[in-house]
Motif scaffolding. Structure first.
Motif, PDB file in Angstrom:
ATOM      1  N   SER A 251       0.943  -1.310   0.023  1.00  0.00           N
ATOM      2  CA  SER A 251      -0.051   0.012   0.107  1.00  0.00           C
ATOM      3  C   SER A 251       0.862   1.303  -0.060  1.00  0.00           C
ATOM      4  CB  SER A 251      -0.872  -0.197   1.272  1.00  0.00           C
ATOM      5  OG  SER A 251      -0.146  -0.034   2.336  1.00  0.00           O
ATOM      6  N   LEU A 252       1.999   1.388   0.647  1.00  0.00           N
ATOM      7  CA  LEU A 252       2.668   2.562   0.649  1.00  0.00           C
ATOM      8  C   LEU A 252       3.481   2.657  -0.641  1.00  0.00           C
ATOM      9  CD1 LEU A 252       4.426   2.196   4.312  1.00  0.00           C
ATOM     10  CD2 LEU A 252       2.701   3.958   3.491  1.00  0.00           C
ATOM     11  N   TYR A 253       3.882   1.769  -1.223  1.00  0.00           N
ATOM     12  CA  TYR A 253       4.247   1.796  -3.006  1.00  0.00           C
ATOM     13  C   TYR A 253       3.337   2.459  -3.832  1.00  0.00           C
ATOM     14  CZ  TYR A 253       8.087  -1.021  -1.073  1.00  0.00           C
ATOM     15  OH  TYR A 253       9.020  -1.613  -0.148  1.00  0.00           O
ATOM     16  N   ALA A 254       1.882   2.209  -3.135  1.00  0.00           N
ATOM     17  CA  ALA A 254       0.979   2.691  -4.096  1.00  0.00           C
ATOM     18  C   ALA A 254       0.908   4.288  -4.245  1.00  0.00           C
ATOM     19  CB  ALA A 254      -0.517   2.214  -3.793  1.00  0.00           C
ATOM     20  N   VAL A 255       1.071   4.936  -3.066  1.00  0.00           N
ATOM     21  CA  VAL A 255       1.275   6.146  -3.050  1.00  0.00           C
ATOM     22  C   VAL A 255       2.060   6.865  -4.231  1.00  0.00           C
ATOM     23  CG1 VAL A 255       1.632   8.307  -1.606  1.00  0.00           C
ATOM     24  CG2 VAL A 255       0.602   6.406  -0.753  1.00  0.00           C
ATOM     25  N   PRO A 256       3.333   6.668  -4.266  1.00  0.00           N
ATOM     26  CA  PRO A 256       3.954   7.112  -5.482  1.00  0.00           C
ATOM     27  C   PRO A 256       3.658   6.487  -6.833  1.00  0.00           C
ATOM     28  CG  PRO A 256       5.475   5.755  -4.061  1.00  0.00           C
ATOM     29  CD  PRO A 256       4.260   5.848  -3.308  1.00  0.00           C
ATOM     30  N   ALA A 257       2.843   5.531  -6.835  1.00  0.00           N
ATOM     31  CA  ALA A 257       2.224   5.149  -8.027  1.00  0.00           C
ATOM     32  C   ALA A 257       0.980   6.163  -8.219  1.00  0.00           C
ATOM     33  CB  ALA A 257       1.698   3.552  -7.905  1.00  0.00           C
ATOM     34  N   ALA A 258       0.442   6.296  -7.402  1.00  0.00           N
ATOM     35  CA  ALA A 258      -0.828   7.193  -7.627  1.00  0.00           C
ATOM     36  C   ALA A 258      -0.319   8.753  -7.934  1.00  0.00           C
ATOM     37  CB  ALA A 258      -1.658   7.421  -6.276  1.00  0.00           C
ATOM     38  N   PHE A 259       0.932   9.166  -7.297  1.00  0.00           N
ATOM     39  CA  PHE A 259       1.176  10.245  -8.029  1.00  0.00           C
ATOM     40  C   PHE A 259       1.944  10.264  -9.444  1.00  0.00           C
ATOM     41  CE2 PHE A 259       5.060  12.995  -8.957  1.00  0.00           C
ATOM     42  CZ  PHE A 259       4.692  14.127  -8.418  1.00  0.00           C
ATOM     43  N   GLY A 260       2.522   9.197  -9.711  1.00  0.00           N
ATOM     44  CA  GLY A 260       2.522   8.970 -11.279  1.00  0.00           C
ATOM     45  C   GLY A 260       1.286   8.904 -11.957  1.00  0.00           C
ATOM     46  N   LEU A 261       0.376   8.441 -11.697  1.00  0.00           N
ATOM     47  CA  LEU A 261      -1.094   8.340 -12.461  1.00  0.00           C
ATOM     48  C   LEU A 261      -1.659   9.832 -12.495  1.00  0.00           C
ATOM     49  CD1 LEU A 261      -2.896   5.200 -11.089  1.00  0.00           C
ATOM     50  CD2 LEU A 261      -2.109   5.798 -13.430  1.00  0.00           C
ATOM     51  N   ALA A 262      -1.518  10.627 -11.212  1.00  0.00           N
ATOM     52  CA  ALA A 262      -1.924  11.943 -11.028  1.00  0.00           C
ATOM     53  C   ALA A 262      -1.179  12.726 -12.093  1.00  0.00           C
ATOM     54  CB  ALA A 262      -1.731  12.471  -9.856  1.00  0.00           C
ATOM     55  N   LEU A 263       0.243  12.632 -12.231  1.00  0.00           N
ATOM     56  CA  LEU A 263       1.063  13.389 -13.121  1.00  0.00           C
ATOM     57  C   LEU A 263       0.862  13.046 -14.647  1.00  0.00           C
ATOM     58  CD1 LEU A 263       3.280  15.607 -13.202  1.00  0.00           C
ATOM     59  CD2 LEU A 263       4.919  13.864 -13.061  1.00  0.00           C
TER      60      LEU A 263
END
Length: 160
Positions: A13-25
């Motif tokens: 789950s903590l790795y999902a936060v930078p993944a979400a940042f990538g999806l946001a960008l």
């Protein structure tokens, strides 16, 4: 269990936060590429000195109407993604502090990431009411995955 080289038995789950940042960008990167690569010779490209000028002047960019609309939709998706990113990161953090089961954390993170990917595609490519409705469902699905983590953490941390 393993999926795409990841041990899904581990807390991802903590790795999902930078993944979400990538999806946001990602929609912004798409919009930047659209304006930069598709502009006719001599037309203005992306204004790196003050990016909002690009949005204001997109109608004068000499891009096709379809590309202009996709540019604006991509930037709107980017804006919305970053609005929700803090909520997702907080939900993941709270879920981890509460020591929710790994399966719960991973499932909520997976649902959020999948819904944001769908949201991006539906926002950028969708041009009718059906796509708009599907985009709304994707947005609610991602938001509900965050709410579920807060809810589960609240139950776990609530005094008995």
């Amino acid at each position: 269990m393993s999926f795409a080289g990841l041990n899904t038995g581990n807390n991802l789950s903590l790795y999902a936060v930078p993944a979400a940042f990538g999806l946001a960008l990602a929609p912004h990167v798409y919009a930047l590429a659209l304006v930069t690569l598709n502009k006719p010779p001599g037309a203005k490209g992306f204004d790196f000195s003050f990016p909002p000028n690009t949005r204001k002047g997109i109608s004068e960019s000499r891009l096709s109407p379809t590309d202009q609309e996709r540019y604006l939709r991509a930037e709107a998706a980017n804006d919305n993604n970053f609005v929700g990113l803090g909520f997702f990161a907080a939900a993941v953090a709270v879920g981890n502090v509460a020591r929710l089961p790994t399966a719960v954390l991973n499932r909520a993170a997976s649902v959020y990431l999948t819904s944001r990917l769908a949201y991006n595609l539906l926002y950028i490519l969708g041009t009718n009411n059906a796509a708009g409705l599907a985009r709304t469902v994707a947005w609610f699905t991602g938001s509900l995955s965050c709410i579920s983590l807060f809810w589960e953490a609240g139950h776990k941390l609530a005094p008995l």
